[in-house]
Design an enzyme around this catalytic site. Sequence first.
Site, PDB file in Angstrom:
ATOM      1  N   GLY A  12    -130.343  16.280  29.627  1.00 26.39           N
ATOM      2  CA  GLY A  12    -129.897  15.812  30.942  1.00 26.39           C
ATOM      3  C   GLY A  12    -130.660  16.408  32.116  1.00 26.39           C
ATOM      4  O   GLY A  12    -130.143  16.441  33.235  1.00 26.39           O
ATOM      5  N   ARG A  69    -123.642  -2.102  17.547  1.00 29.50           N
ATOM      6  CA  ARG A  69    -124.122  -1.917  18.922  1.00 29.50           C
ATOM      7  C   ARG A  69    -123.202  -2.640  19.916  1.00 29.50           C
ATOM      8  O   ARG A  69    -122.843  -2.113  20.954  1.00 29.50           O
ATOM      9  CB  ARG A  69    -125.547  -2.471  19.030  1.00 29.50           C
ATOM     10  CG  ARG A  69    -126.157  -2.323  20.414  1.00 29.50           C
ATOM     11  CD  ARG A  69    -127.583  -2.839  20.471  1.00 29.50           C
ATOM     12  NE  ARG A  69    -128.398  -2.354  19.380  1.00 29.50           N
ATOM     13  CZ  ARG A  69    -128.846  -1.106  19.245  1.00 29.50           C
ATOM     14  NH1 ARG A  69    -128.551  -0.214  20.170  1.00 29.50           N
ATOM     15  NH2 ARG A  69    -129.572  -0.762  18.213  1.00 29.50           N
ATOM     16  N   ILE A 100    -130.501   1.484  22.646  1.00 36.42           N
ATOM     17  CA  ILE A 100    -130.865   0.164  23.143  1.00 36.42           C
ATOM     18  C   ILE A 100    -129.578  -0.554  23.525  1.00 36.42           C
ATOM     19  O   ILE A 100    -128.579  -0.460  22.804  1.00 36.42           O
ATOM     20  CB  ILE A 100    -131.635  -0.618  22.052  1.00 36.42           C
ATOM     21  CG1 ILE A 100    -132.963   0.096  21.779  1.00 36.42           C
ATOM     22  CG2 ILE A 100    -131.840  -2.061  22.456  1.00 36.42           C
ATOM     23  CD1 ILE A 100    -133.707  -0.441  20.569  1.00 36.42           C
ATOM     24  N   LEU A 101    -129.596  -1.228  24.660  1.00 26.04           N
ATOM     25  CA  LEU A 101    -128.385  -1.905  25.146  1.00 26.04           C
ATOM     26  C   LEU A 101    -128.445  -3.398  24.826  1.00 26.04           C
ATOM     27  O   LEU A 101    -129.522  -4.011  24.841  1.00 26.04           O
ATOM     28  CB  LEU A 101    -128.265  -1.703  26.662  1.00 26.04           C
ATOM     29  CG  LEU A 101    -128.009  -0.253  27.069  1.00 26.04           C
ATOM     30  CD1 LEU A 101    -128.299  -0.053  28.551  1.00 26.04           C
ATOM     31  CD2 LEU A 101    -126.580   0.165  26.733  1.00 26.04           C
ATOM     32  N   ASN A 115    -134.170   2.718  34.130  1.00 28.95           N
ATOM     33  CA  ASN A 115    -134.518   3.606  33.021  1.00 28.95           C
ATOM     34  C   ASN A 115    -135.746   4.410  33.405  1.00 28.95           C
ATOM     35  O   ASN A 115    -136.558   3.976  34.215  1.00 28.95           O
ATOM     36  CB  ASN A 115    -134.833   2.776  31.764  1.00 28.95           C
ATOM     37  CG  ASN A 115    -135.134   3.643  30.565  1.00 28.95           C
ATOM     38  OD1 ASN A 115    -134.448   4.655  30.326  1.00 28.95           O
ATOM     39  ND2 ASN A 115    -136.151   3.291  29.804  1.00 28.95           N
ATOM     40  N   HIS A 117    -138.978   6.219  31.405  1.00 31.47           N
ATOM     41  CA  HIS A 117    -139.643   6.240  30.097  1.00 31.47           C
ATOM     42  C   HIS A 117    -140.849   7.169  30.197  1.00 31.47           C
ATOM     43  O   HIS A 117    -141.609   7.096  31.165  1.00 31.47           O
ATOM     44  CB  HIS A 117    -140.077   4.823  29.714  1.00 31.47           C
ATOM     45  CG  HIS A 117    -140.706   4.772  28.362  1.00 31.47           C
ATOM     46  ND1 HIS A 117    -139.968   4.864  27.201  1.00 31.47           N
ATOM     47  CD2 HIS A 117    -142.001   4.687  27.984  1.00 31.47           C
ATOM     48  CE1 HIS A 117    -140.792   4.817  26.160  1.00 31.47           C
ATOM     49  NE2 HIS A 117    -142.023   4.712  26.614  1.00 31.47           N
ATOM     50  N   GLU A 151    -136.082  -6.918  27.257  1.00 31.76           N
ATOM     51  CA  GLU A 151    -137.139  -6.412  26.378  1.00 31.76           C
ATOM     52  C   GLU A 151    -137.276  -4.899  26.547  1.00 31.76           C
ATOM     53  O   GLU A 151    -137.415  -4.402  27.677  1.00 31.76           O
ATOM     54  CB  GLU A 151    -138.470  -7.096  26.719  1.00 31.76           C
ATOM     55  CG  GLU A 151    -139.512  -6.861  25.666  1.00 31.76           C
ATOM     56  CD  GLU A 151    -140.813  -7.623  25.954  1.00 31.76           C
ATOM     57  OE1 GLU A 151    -141.780  -7.406  25.232  1.00 31.76           O
ATOM     58  OE2 GLU A 151    -140.841  -8.424  26.909  1.00 31.76           O
ATOM     59  N   LEU A 152    -137.264  -4.172  25.442  1.00 32.17           N
ATOM     60  CA  LEU A 152    -137.247  -2.704  25.474  1.00 32.17           C
ATOM     61  C   LEU A 152    -138.449  -2.136  26.236  1.00 32.17           C
ATOM     62  O   LEU A 152    -139.595  -2.498  25.960  1.00 32.17           O
ATOM     63  CB  LEU A 152    -137.263  -2.173  24.033  1.00 32.17           C
ATOM     64  CG  LEU A 152    -137.254  -0.643  23.899  1.00 32.17           C
ATOM     65  CD1 LEU A 152    -135.913  -0.083  24.345  1.00 32.17           C
ATOM     66  CD2 LEU A 152    -137.560  -0.234  22.471  1.00 32.17           C
ATOM     67  N   ASP A 153    -138.167  -1.233  27.172  1.00 38.39           N
ATOM     68  CA  ASP A 153    -139.205  -0.517  27.924  1.00 38.39           C
ATOM     69  C   ASP A 153    -140.156  -1.455  28.674  1.00 38.39           C
ATOM     70  O   ASP A 153    -141.350  -1.165  28.817  1.00 38.39           O
ATOM     71  CB  ASP A 153    -139.993   0.440  27.002  1.00 38.39           C
ATOM     72  CG  ASP A 153    -139.107   1.536  26.442  1.00 38.39           C
ATOM     73  OD1 ASP A 153    -138.111   1.887  27.105  1.00 38.39           O
ATOM     74  OD2 ASP A 153    -139.398   2.032  25.342  1.00 38.39           O
TER      75      ASP A 153
END
EC number: 2.1.2.2
Length: 200
Positions: A12, A69, A100-101, A115, A117, A151-153
């Site tokens: 965190g 999920r 992952i959402l 987010n 990254h 789409e992830l990232d």
Amino acid sequence: MIHIVILISGSGSNMAAIVRAAQQEQWEARYHARIALVLSNRPDAKGLDFAREHGIPTDVIDHRAFPSREAFDAVLAQRIAPFDADGHRALVVLAGFMRILSAWFVDRFAQRLLNIHPSLLPAFPGLHTHQRAIEAGCKFAGATVHLVTAELDHGPILEQAVVPILSGDTAETLAARVLSQEHLIYPRAIVRLLQSLGNL
Ligand code: GAR
């Protein structure tokens, strides 16, 4: 009021940087935004202690208790809902949240789901970014704050920071160099978004 809900899974440190910036820069007075909740999917996330010590409400939803999920994300959305009601809007900030959402969750918070990254996206989405950058022979690495899309990232880039990759770097030394920059760009990206959300 904009209720900032920060989702974490581990140490965190980005969350802590955001909390400190919010206090130092008086986000509540200036942007009508308050850090309303720090939520972890891991009960032992160290960041929860920091949040508690700073008087920020915390919540835990242990993902291991859910069969899918979808089921986890449904409860996550439920816990955020009170912060996104009665004229208040939630800004959902993923800060080392290693899940992952679902697409519907991303849709629900479109344009107000962020987010960070640890790579210079679009390079190196996914895991093990620092090791992959070193192995690829990159001379520079960095971090990216972006709006979350299905789409992830991927998703529109709000801020980036660049650091050199030095000879002899390991994934750990590079991660530390990148992380110190993450702590600068994440609060900055949130402020810019708060300024643009001002009319909500
Ligand atoms: C950070 O480096 C963040 O960029 C990364 O996890 C670390 C969390 O550190 N996030 C991801 O890899 C997301 N895919 P922190 O818990 O100390 O903020």
